[in-house]
Design a protein around this motif. Sequence first.
Motif, PDB file in Angstrom:
ATOM      1  N   ALA A   1      -2.796  -5.728  24.281  1.00 15.64           N
ATOM      2  CA  ALA A   1      -2.167  -7.021  23.988  1.00 15.64           C
ATOM      3  C   ALA A   1      -2.570  -7.498  22.598  1.00 15.64           C
ATOM      4  O   ALA A   1      -1.744  -8.030  21.856  1.00 15.64           O
ATOM      5  CB  ALA A   1      -2.542  -8.052  25.051  1.00 15.64           C
ATOM      6  N   LEU A   2      -3.822  -7.282  22.224  1.00 16.13           N
ATOM      7  CA  LEU A   2      -4.261  -7.655  20.876  1.00 16.13           C
ATOM      8  C   LEU A   2      -3.531  -6.825  19.834  1.00 16.13           C
ATOM      9  O   LEU A   2      -3.091  -7.341  18.816  1.00 16.13           O
ATOM     10  CB  LEU A   2      -5.771  -7.476  20.729  1.00 16.13           C
ATOM     11  N   SER A   3      -3.376  -5.567  20.102  1.00 22.45           N
ATOM     12  CA  SER A   3      -2.634  -4.695  19.189  1.00 22.45           C
ATOM     13  C   SER A   3      -1.208  -5.197  19.002  1.00 22.45           C
ATOM     14  O   SER A   3      -0.675  -5.185  17.890  1.00 22.45           O
ATOM     15  CB  SER A   3      -2.634  -3.264  19.722  1.00 22.45           C
ATOM     16  N   ALA A   4      -0.592  -5.659  20.076  1.00 20.89           N
ATOM     17  CA  ALA A   4       0.769  -6.178  20.003  1.00 20.89           C
ATOM     18  C   ALA A   4       0.827  -7.447  19.146  1.00 20.89           C
ATOM     19  O   ALA A   4       1.760  -7.640  18.363  1.00 20.89           O
ATOM     20  CB  ALA A   4       1.316  -6.461  21.403  1.00 20.89           C
ATOM     21  N   ILE A   5      -0.189  -8.293  19.267  1.00 20.55           N
ATOM     22  CA  ILE A   5      -0.241  -9.521  18.460  1.00 20.55           C
ATOM     23  C   ILE A   5      -0.376  -9.169  16.990  1.00 20.55           C
ATOM     24  O   ILE A   5       0.337  -9.712  16.140  1.00 20.55           O
ATOM     25  CB  ILE A   5      -1.395 -10.432  18.918  1.00 20.55           C
ATOM     26  N   VAL A   6      -1.297  -8.268  16.676  1.00 22.65           N
ATOM     27  CA  VAL A   6      -1.515  -7.864  15.282  1.00 22.65           C
ATOM     28  C   VAL A   6      -0.242  -7.256  14.713  1.00 22.65           C
ATOM     29  O   VAL A   6       0.186  -7.602  13.613  1.00 22.65           O
ATOM     30  CB  VAL A   6      -2.699  -6.886  15.159  1.00 22.65           C
ATOM     31  N   THR A   7       0.381  -6.373  15.459  1.00 20.98           N
ATOM     32  CA  THR A   7       1.615  -5.729  15.000  1.00 20.98           C
ATOM     33  C   THR A   7       2.710  -6.757  14.747  1.00 20.98           C
ATOM     34  O   THR A   7       3.440  -6.668  13.765  1.00 20.98           O
ATOM     35  CB  THR A   7       2.096  -4.697  16.038  1.00 20.98           C
TER      36      THR A   7
ATOM     37  N   TYR B   1       2.480  -9.842  13.759  1.00 23.99           N
ATOM     38  CA  TYR B   1       2.270 -10.752  12.637  1.00 23.99           C
ATOM     39  C   TYR B   1       1.728 -10.117  11.369  1.00 23.99           C
ATOM     40  O   TYR B   1       1.667 -10.784  10.332  1.00 23.99           O
ATOM     41  CB  TYR B   1       1.331 -11.893  13.069  1.00 23.99           C
ATOM     42  N   LYS B   2       1.362  -8.847  11.409  1.00 25.47           N
ATOM     43  CA  LYS B   2       0.659  -8.262  10.264  1.00 25.47           C
ATOM     44  C   LYS B   2       1.458  -8.306   8.964  1.00 25.47           C
ATOM     45  O   LYS B   2       0.897  -8.632   7.916  1.00 25.47           O
ATOM     46  CB  LYS B   2       0.203  -6.833  10.563  1.00 25.47           C
ATOM     47  N   ASP B   3       2.733  -8.008   8.996  1.00 22.85           N
ATOM     48  CA  ASP B   3       3.517  -7.981   7.762  1.00 22.85           C
ATOM     49  C   ASP B   3       3.630  -9.363   7.122  1.00 22.85           C
ATOM     50  O   ASP B   3       3.424  -9.521   5.914  1.00 22.85           O
ATOM     51  CB  ASP B   3       4.908  -7.407   8.000  1.00 22.85           C
ATOM     52  N   LYS B   4       3.945 -10.353   7.919  1.00 27.27           N
ATOM     53  CA  LYS B   4       4.106 -11.709   7.382  1.00 27.27           C
ATOM     54  C   LYS B   4       2.789 -12.261   6.851  1.00 27.27           C
ATOM     55  O   LYS B   4       2.748 -12.852   5.768  1.00 27.27           O
ATOM     56  CB  LYS B   4       4.663 -12.646   8.451  1.00 27.27           C
ATOM     57  N   ILE B   5       1.731 -12.075   7.604  1.00 26.60           N
ATOM     58  CA  ILE B   5       0.439 -12.626   7.181  1.00 26.60           C
ATOM     59  C   ILE B   5      -0.076 -11.890   5.957  1.00 26.60           C
ATOM     60  O   ILE B   5      -0.511 -12.518   4.986  1.00 26.60           O
ATOM     61  CB  ILE B   5      -0.579 -12.589   8.339  1.00 26.60           C
ATOM     62  N   TYR B   6      -0.034 -10.562   5.988  1.00 24.01           N
ATOM     63  CA  TYR B   6      -0.520  -9.797   4.833  1.00 24.01           C
ATOM     64  C   TYR B   6       0.281 -10.149   3.573  1.00 24.01           C
ATOM     65  O   TYR B   6      -0.295 -10.372   2.515  1.00 24.01           O
ATOM     66  CB  TYR B   6      -0.454  -8.286   5.094  1.00 24.01           C
ATOM     67  N   THR B   7       1.588 -10.216   3.692  1.00 24.84           N
ATOM     68  CA  THR B   7       2.430 -10.536   2.536  1.00 24.84           C
ATOM     69  C   THR B   7       2.103 -11.918   1.982  1.00 24.84           C
ATOM     70  O   THR B   7       1.997 -12.103   0.768  1.00 24.84           O
ATOM     71  CB  THR B   7       3.923 -10.446   2.912  1.00 24.84           C
ATOM     72  N   SER B   8       1.925 -12.891   2.857  1.00 27.65           N
ATOM     73  CA  SER B   8       1.576 -14.240   2.411  1.00 27.65           C
ATOM     74  C   SER B   8       0.249 -14.249   1.666  1.00 27.65           C
ATOM     75  O   SER B   8       0.121 -14.874   0.610  1.00 27.65           O
ATOM     76  CB  SER B   8       1.494 -15.192   3.607  1.00 27.65           C
ATOM     77  N   ILE B   9      -0.725 -13.555   2.202  1.00 23.94           N
ATOM     78  CA  ILE B   9      -2.035 -13.481   1.551  1.00 23.94           C
ATOM     79  C   ILE B   9      -1.909 -12.779   0.205  1.00 23.94           C
ATOM     80  O   ILE B   9      -2.434 -13.249  -0.805  1.00 23.94           O
ATOM     81  CB  ILE B   9      -3.055 -12.760   2.451  1.00 23.94           C
ATOM     82  N   TYR B  10      -1.198 -11.666   0.185  1.00 22.30           N
ATOM     83  CA  TYR B  10      -1.055 -10.906  -1.056  1.00 22.30           C
ATOM     84  C   TYR B  10      -0.382 -11.738  -2.144  1.00 22.30           C
ATOM     85  O   TYR B  10      -0.788 -11.711  -3.304  1.00 22.30           O
ATOM     86  CB  TYR B  10      -0.274  -9.614  -0.819  1.00 22.30           C
ATOM     87  N   LEU B  11       0.634 -12.487  -1.779  1.00 22.38           N
ATOM     88  CA  LEU B  11       1.325 -13.320  -2.758  1.00 22.38           C
ATOM     89  C   LEU B  11       0.411 -14.399  -3.339  1.00 22.38           C
ATOM     90  O   LEU B  11       0.595 -14.814  -4.486  1.00 22.38           O
ATOM     91  CB  LEU B  11       2.570 -13.956  -2.141  1.00 22.38           C
ATOM     92  N   LEU B  12      -0.572 -14.818  -2.568  1.00 23.13           N
ATOM     93  CA  LEU B  12      -1.523 -15.822  -3.057  1.00 23.13           C
ATOM     94  C   LEU B  12      -2.596 -15.218  -3.955  1.00 23.13           C
ATOM     95  O   LEU B  12      -2.932 -15.774  -4.992  1.00 23.13           O
ATOM     96  CB  LEU B  12      -2.189 -16.546  -1.884  1.00 23.13           C
ATOM     97  N   VAL B  13      -3.142 -14.062  -3.563  1.00 19.60           N
ATOM     98  CA  VAL B  13      -4.285 -13.512  -4.300  1.00 19.60           C
ATOM     99  C   VAL B  13      -3.908 -12.428  -5.300  1.00 19.60           C
ATOM    100  O   VAL B  13      -4.696 -12.108  -6.181  1.00 19.60           O
ATOM    101  CB  VAL B  13      -5.373 -12.982  -3.336  1.00 19.60           C
ATOM    102  N   LYS B  14      -2.735 -11.830  -5.135  1.00 18.05           N
ATOM    103  CA  LYS B  14      -2.217 -10.802  -6.052  1.00 18.05           C
ATOM    104  C   LYS B  14      -3.174  -9.622  -6.253  1.00 18.05           C
ATOM    105  O   LYS B  14      -3.279  -9.052  -7.330  1.00 18.05           O
ATOM    106  CB  LYS B  14      -1.877 -11.418  -7.408  1.00 18.05           C
TER     107      LYS B  14
END
Length: 67
Positions: A23-29, A31-44
Amino acid sequence: MKCLSNLTDQQLVHLYVNGDAEALSAIVTRYKDKIYTSIYLLVKDKYLAEDIFQDVFLKVINTMNKG
């Protein structure tokens, strides 16, 4: 593997708290793209974004385990 993609976030959290690691794996899967992309756009910075992403999910896991 069970089909967990059709479950709500709340259902997945409930399953995880009751011992279902998939179930945790399903949660990570989910949201991972949206969260990672948001973080990357902030920190570059790819490596910093990965570190922050991991920290975010560690905090999520710790919060769910306390609940």
